[in-house]
Design a protein around this motif. Structure first.
Motif, PDB file in Angstrom:
ATOM      1  N   ARG A 120       0.860  -1.186   0.000  1.00 13.15           N
ATOM      2  CA  ARG A 120       0.000   0.000   0.000  1.00 13.15           C
ATOM      3  C   ARG A 120       0.895   1.234   0.000  1.00 13.15           C
ATOM      4  NH1 ARG A 120      -5.250  -0.968   1.804  1.00 13.15           N
ATOM      5  NH2 ARG A 120      -5.575  -3.109   2.459  1.00 13.15           N
ATOM      6  N   ALA A 122       0.181   4.008   1.187  1.00  4.16           N
ATOM      7  CA  ALA A 122      -0.049   4.584   2.516  1.00  4.16           C
ATOM      8  C   ALA A 122      -1.088   3.715   3.200  1.00  4.16           C
ATOM      9  CB  ALA A 122      -0.539   6.028   2.411  1.00  4.16           C
ATOM     10  N   SER A 123      -1.106   3.737   4.526  1.00  5.89           N
ATOM     11  CA  SER A 123      -2.007   2.850   5.257  1.00  5.89           C
ATOM     12  C   SER A 123      -3.481   3.089   4.934  1.00  5.89           C
ATOM     13  CB  SER A 123      -1.766   2.981   6.763  1.00  5.89           C
ATOM     14  OG  SER A 123      -2.042   4.300   7.172  1.00  5.89           O
ATOM     15  N   ASP A 124      -3.811   4.297   4.510  1.00  5.37           N
ATOM     16  CA  ASP A 124      -5.209   4.607   4.194  1.00  5.37           C
ATOM     17  C   ASP A 124      -5.520   4.479   2.696  1.00  5.37           C
ATOM     18  OD1 ASP A 124      -3.643   6.805   3.514  1.00  5.37           O
ATOM     19  OD2 ASP A 124      -5.241   8.237   3.956  1.00  5.37           O
ATOM     20  N   LYS A 125      -4.587   3.928   1.931  1.00  2.00           N
ATOM     21  CA  LYS A 125      -4.771   3.769   0.485  1.00  2.00           C
ATOM     22  C   LYS A 125      -4.951   2.293   0.140  1.00  2.00           C
ATOM     23  CE  LYS A 125      -3.981   8.095  -0.458  1.00  2.00           C
ATOM     24  NZ  LYS A 125      -5.116   8.961  -0.609  1.00  2.00           N
ATOM     25  N   SER A 127      -4.340  -1.307  -1.660  1.00  3.72           N
ATOM     26  CA  SER A 127      -3.139  -2.014  -2.103  1.00  3.72           C
ATOM     27  C   SER A 127      -3.139  -2.097  -3.632  1.00  3.72           C
ATOM     28  CB  SER A 127      -3.099  -3.418  -1.509  1.00  3.72           C
ATOM     29  OG  SER A 127      -4.110  -4.222  -2.084  1.00  3.72           O
ATOM     30  N   ASP A 130      -5.696  -4.508  -4.578  1.00  2.00           N
ATOM     31  CA  ASP A 130      -7.053  -3.941  -4.560  1.00  2.00           C
ATOM     32  C   ASP A 130      -7.347  -3.204  -5.864  1.00  2.00           C
ATOM     33  OD1 ASP A 130      -7.467  -4.824  -1.932  1.00  2.00           O
ATOM     34  OD2 ASP A 130      -6.835  -2.906  -1.062  1.00  2.00           O
TER      35      ASP A 130
END
Length: 161
Positions: A120, A122-125, A127, A130
């Motif tokens: 990912r 960033a953790s909020d984005k 993968s 995905d």
């Protein structure tokens, strides 16, 4: 007793299998279709088959670029926005590009490990996996639209093989 190890497919192998399967459906969509039929809109609020096929092609170019391989779509953004009343390229010119971009895309995917696909930014984005999964689903959605449009314009149903 000997122990047998079963080799499991990597995520990239599964994605590549899906893209190749969907490419077969894409090519089958052309069977018995004329240029005139490819430009027939089922309603004034829907896209014609030429646009749908060009949009699938556009998205394969987009995903390939997102994965870090520079691939220029010769149609630019023609197949990104909703349909308009401008001229559209011949269907053969559009569909003829799919094998090459598919080869580029699947080669890139084959070079990625499961760990790279799970990465990912960033953790909020989402993968990478995905994102690829979304593109596989998105393409299948539009292939379904093409199948439905074929029936509306009087062609045989879309076949998967």
């Amino acid at each position: 007793m000997t122990e047998h190890k079963t080799q499991t497919a990597t995520k990239a192998e599964l994605y590549n299998s899906m893209f190749r399967f969907q490419e077969g459906i894409y090519q089958n969509a052309l069977l018995g279709m004329t240029e005139e039929q490819a430009l027939c809109r089922p309603s004034d609020k829907s896209n014609h088959i030429n646009w749908l096929m060009g949009h699938i092609l556009h998205c394969r170019f987009m995903l390939t670029n997102m994965l870090g391989v520079k691939a220029e779509n010769p149609f630019g953004n023609r197949y990104w926005s909703a349909i308009d009343e401008q001229e559209y390229p011949a269907l053969e010119k559009v569909t003829g590009l799919l094998p090459a971009i598919t080869a580029t895309l699947t080669k890139k995917l084959a070079s990625l490990s499961d760990e790279e696909l799970d990465a990912r930014p960033a953790s909020d984005k989402p993968s990478v996996s995905d994102i690829v999964s979304f593109f596989v689903y998105h393409e299948a959605y539009h292939l379904g639209q093409i199948g439905y449009a074929r029936k509306i314009i009087g062609l045989d149903p879309l076949q998967s093989s």
